[in-house]
Design an enzyme around this catalytic site. Structure first.
Site: not given
Ligand code: DGL
Length: 270
Positions: A45-46, A189-191, A13-14, A76-78, A157
């Site tokens: 990454y977003g 988003c995995t957050h 992930d990011s 990571c979805n992004t 975060e």
């Molecule tokens: N965890 C990332 C996702 O699922 C989001 C965090 C990021 O922007 O890096 O998209």
């Protein structure tokens, strides 16, 4: 290339958000060794261009292959939205590549014949249109309403969860009238699983809030079973790497993985 059951599961992930997926995998497949890479050097990454995310994802895949992983899980979805095809091509037959978008799309498209589905995620994920596109390919009767919710990642975060500030931010985004009448909200988003309860509450528990953790872990289990790659031995010690280190990451990693995590600093970008 012949993959073997005793090879580890690679996940990236990011940052530490993908630990929500790693935790679900650890719970469902406790005998599997996990190698996790969080690219905190490039977080978030977003907000990055898709070219940059594709480059990061390919290089991290190389690292997981050097570690002999049998899977490259893009948690990571992004990165799943913009880099999946590139990673599949790059990795070829050296590992099984999986993303966190497709298992959710399959589940939602099959579960609901029609109606309205919300999707929230980073700007990168939402602007890519990946969820709409993939859902439409499977079920043209579902209407998809997507919205970028970029304040959620920094909010989580910074530890603003289960409090007035996070409730106000969640309300500000999700009471948008475009979401009225949805039966499902995809947490793209995995957050976001960290704030899942708050989102459920905002919708008075009347909307199905879907996140990737268990869905992706189950998909991984089925894939390993089909390919005869389930590890049956004793669980090995997991390894966690991040490309930029501060003790702060270790603190929030605990929130995402639901237990203490020892993060090793490994920056191959410099
Ligand atoms: N965890 C990332 C996702 O699922 C989001 C965090 C990021 O922007 O890096 O998209």
């Amino acid at each position: 290339m012949q993959l073997k059951a005793d090879q580890p599961i690679g996940i990236f992930d990011s940052g530490v958000g993908g630990l929500t997926v790693a935790h679900a995998i650890k719970s469902l497949l406790p005998q599997e060794k996990i190698i996790y890479f969080g690219d905190t050097f490039h977080l978030p990454y977003g907000d990055k261009s898709s070219e940059s995310v594709r480059y990061y994802a390919s290089r991290i895949s190389d690292f997981l292959l050097e570690k002999h992983c049998k899977t490259v899980m893009i948690a990571c979805n992004t990165a799943s939205s913009s880099a999946f095809d590139e990673v599949v091509e790059h990795v070829a037959d050296r590992a099984i590549v999986m993303n966190v978008v497709d298992p959710i799309v399959s589940l939602v498209s099959e579960k609901h014949a029609d109606g309205r589905v919300g999707v929230i995620g980073t700007k990168g994920t939402i602007n890519s249109g990946t969820y709409e596109h993939k859902i439409r390919q499977k079920n043209t009767s579902l209407e998809v309403i997507s919205m970028a919710t970029p304040l959620f990642v920094p909010m989580i975060e910074e530890g603003f969860i289960f409090d007035d500030i996070s409730n106000a931010i969640i309300r500000a985004y999700l009471t948008d009238k475009r979401f009225s009448g949805i039966h499902t909200m995809i947490l793209g988003c995995t957050h976001y699983p960290i704030i899942k309860r708050q989102i459920e509450k905002l919708f008075n528990f009347g909307v199905d809030i879907v996140d990737s953790g268990n869905i992706v872990a189950n998909k991984l289990k089925r894939t390993l079973e089909e390919k005869g790659l389930m590890h049956t031995g004793k669980p090995a010690k997991h390894e966690f790497y991040i490309s930029d280190y501060t003790p702060y990451f270790e603190k929030i990693a605990k929130m995402f993985f639901e237990e203490e995590v020892h993060l090793e600093h490994l920056n191959f970008w410099k």
